[in-house]
Motif scaffolding. Structure first.
Motif, short mmCIF file in Angstrom:
data_model
loop_
_atom_site.label_atom_id
_atom_site.label_comp_id
_atom_site.label_asym_id
_atom_site.label_seq_id
_atom_site.Cartn_x
_atom_site.Cartn_y
_atom_site.Cartn_z
N SER A 132 7.77 18.42 -23.67
CA SER A 132 9.15 18.26 -24.12
C SER A 132 10.00 19.47 -23.75
O SER A 132 11.19 19.49 -24.02
CB SER A 132 9.18 18.05 -25.64
OG SER A 132 8.63 19.17 -26.29
N PHE A 182 13.79 23.44 -24.90
CA PHE A 182 13.51 22.01 -24.96
C PHE A 182 14.43 21.27 -24.01
O PHE A 182 15.56 21.68 -23.74
CB PHE A 182 13.70 21.49 -26.39
CG PHE A 182 12.64 21.96 -27.34
CD1 PHE A 182 12.91 22.92 -28.29
CD2 PHE A 182 11.35 21.43 -27.28
CE1 PHE A 182 11.92 23.36 -29.17
CE2 PHE A 182 10.36 21.88 -28.14
CZ PHE A 182 10.65 22.85 -29.09
N ALA A 185 16.09 15.53 -22.72
CA ALA A 185 15.49 14.26 -23.13
C ALA A 185 15.02 14.28 -24.58
O ALA A 185 14.88 13.25 -25.21
CB ALA A 185 14.30 13.94 -22.21
N SER A 186 14.78 15.48 -25.11
CA SER A 186 14.33 15.57 -26.51
C SER A 186 15.47 15.99 -27.42
O SER A 186 15.24 16.33 -28.58
CB SER A 186 13.19 16.58 -26.63
OG SER A 186 13.66 17.88 -26.35
N SER A 187 16.71 15.95 -26.91
CA SER A 187 17.82 16.51 -27.69
C SER A 187 18.08 15.71 -28.96
O SER A 187 18.62 16.24 -29.92
CB SER A 187 19.10 16.57 -26.85
OG SER A 187 19.52 15.28 -26.50
N LEU A 188 17.69 14.44 -28.99
CA LEU A 188 17.88 13.66 -30.22
C LEU A 188 17.02 14.21 -31.35
O LEU A 188 17.22 13.91 -32.52
CB LEU A 188 17.50 12.20 -29.93
CG LEU A 188 18.05 11.13 -30.87
CD1 LEU A 188 19.55 11.21 -31.01
CD2 LEU A 188 17.66 9.75 -30.38
#
Lengths: 396, 100
Positions: A132, A182, A185-188
């Protein structure tokens, strides 16, 4: 096309309906645009809610089975980590992990960061965790190491720097080094996150050595989660025991039409459709009655007149519906929900990207059709019948 | 009935053209959605590892208040965090339904 064929007849009626619409193009264009706008608004909200629910469902499906928090006067406070030993003796509990987490408020920028501290050895249980990261590595054993989410460097105005300092509660400084970042794509999950070691988090928040923020309980059998949760609550009545099921339920109901924004959208849309339907049900003007009288004299039947009125309304409603629905998809897919984003972010200083891929749901589409196109067509029915039964000699 | 054979251009062609544009838009959107869904599927394993490894309970949708940042993990009285009886005054909370 032969004049006598059924399809030819229908196409001719559609042609005439389109010509009729073009005669009042200003008014009809305005109706189409407004209709498109209201369908766009309600579809966008519906699709966004569906996308967020789906994201929550897939990502949080592996949330901790049980999270134990300590409450005092209804507020969450730190809990004694010795409680972990007592929880581990409950049958069905596989492992209990300590965690320190909280919020760091940066007075310079007004940003709120989420700080999570876990023992570095816990990260080894999840080898995929390092995937991630877009660069660097997870914090290891050295003090001051941190992995940060995408919005954190912007909030801290790091630029190309990897070192920064944070304030402890007594205003002394703790030095941090960014060792990993990070990915978007893992920002949520990680947009505002500072991941530290447990000891660094304890140092930052100046927590006593004997306390942690909460405990994460792993249960061997997923079917026993509620049973184990009940036992923990019985043994430690002052705690709040949060299960995975509760987290899933929260995200099923937290997005919906009963929210403030949802209610505003729904009321606006229903009001708009009521106005459209009322306008349609008003009936015929003298010019329209005269036109129908002439058509009847030329040989048009009652059924043809009714079809003509339905085609006029149907073309407007379906064109607007399809356009509005597709624009709503484009709004989310290509526009990242720009219309709702300011409301969703509010006064947040950190502005995470809204990663919400719409999901097609037939039921939602049918609901939308039922509250938009069907009332509009239904409002056409009676005026269409009234138009169909006009006697030419009464209007000419 | 209207005899449209004398005029080669029929209004229904215009409607057909509009529908064709909408079909092209729908196809582009479907393609984009599939690409996005494919990317999310590829990233799912690492994101789920994040959730499991760090014990995450919430999505990062807004950071203006604790109970909005952590919808599932916040205690019930946190809305009144500033003073007793304090009302919810953050704009982003209009987006979410408070779960009892």
């Amino acid at each position: 096309m032969p004049a006598g064929s059924a399809l030819g007849r229908y196409l001719n009626i559609v042609d005439y309906a389109l010509v009729g619409l073009a005669r009042k193009r200003g008014k009809n264009l305005a109706v189409v645009l407004l209709f498109t706008l209201v369908v766009f608004l309600i579809s966008s909200f519906q699709l966004l809610m569906g996308a967020l629910q789906e994201s929550a469902r897939t990502l949080l499906a592996v949330a901790p089975e049980i999270t134990v928090q300590q409450l005092s006067a209804g507020r969450q406070v730190n809990l004694e980590k010795s409680m972990a030993g007592g929880i581990e003796t409950i049958p069905g509990v596989r492992r209990v992990r300590e965690r320190i987490w909280g919020y760091y408020f940066d007075e310079t920028s007004g940003a709120n960061y989420t700080v999570i501290g876990v023992p570095p050895q816990d990260l080894l249980y999840e080898p995929a965790l390092s995937h991630s990261l877009m660069s660097g590595r997870l914090p290891g054993g050295s003090p001051g190491e941190t992995a940060v989410g995408v919005e954190v460097p912007k909030g801290l105005d790091l630029g190309g720097r990897s070192h920064f300092s944070l304030f402890r509660p007594d205003l002394s400084l703790i030095s941090m080094e960014v060792v990993g970042r990070f990915s978007a794509a893992s920002s949520l999950l990680t947009a505002d996150l500072l991941l530290l070691s447990l000891d660094d988090a304890r140092d930052l928040f100046a927590l006593p050595v004997s306390t942690v923020t909460d405990l994460l309980v792993e249960v061997a059998n997923p079917l026993e989660i509620d049973t184990v949760a009940r036992k923990i609550a019985d043994r430690y009545p002052s705690t709040r025991v949060l299960t995975r099921g509760r987290i899933e339920k929260t995200y099923k109901v937290v997005f919906g039409w009963r929210s403030g924004l949802g209610t505003v959208c729904l009321v606006t849309v229903l009001g708009a459709f009521a106005i459209f339907a009322w306008d349609k049900a008003q009936g015929l003007s003298a010019e329209e009655r005269r036109e129908i009288g002439i058509l009847k004299m030329l040989g048009w039947q009652t059924g043809d007149i009714i079809l003509l009125r339905f085609f006029e309304s149907g073309v407007v409603a379906l064109l607007a519906f399809v356009s509005g629905y597709l624009l709503a998809w484009a709004h989310l897919l290509w526009g990242q929900g720009w219309l709702f984003r300011p409301v969703m972010l509010g006064w947040s200083v950190l502005r995470p990207e809204l990663v919400a891929t719409p999901v097609f749901a037939l039921w939602d589409l049918l609901q939308l059709l039922a509250i938009s196109v069907l009332p509009y067509l239904a409002a056409t029915a009676f005026p269409a019948w009234r138009a169909g039964v006009i006697r030419p000699e009464s209007v000419l | 009935m209207v005899n449209s054979t004398a005029n080669s251009f029929r209004p229904i062609y215009l409607l057909g053209g509009l529908m064709a544009l909408l079909v092209i838009l729908a196809t582009s959107l479907l393609w984009s959605a599939r690409q996005a869904a494919g990317r999310q599927a590829d990233e799912l394993a690492s994101n789920q590892a994040l959730v499991r490894g760090l014990g995450l309970s919430d999505l990062c949708l807004a950071t203006e208040a604790r109970y909005i940042r952590h919808l599932a993990a916040s205690d019930r009285v946190v809305v009144s965090m500033d003073h007793p009886g304090g009302i919810d005054h953050f704009p982003s909370s209009t987006f979410f339904i408070r779960v009892p």
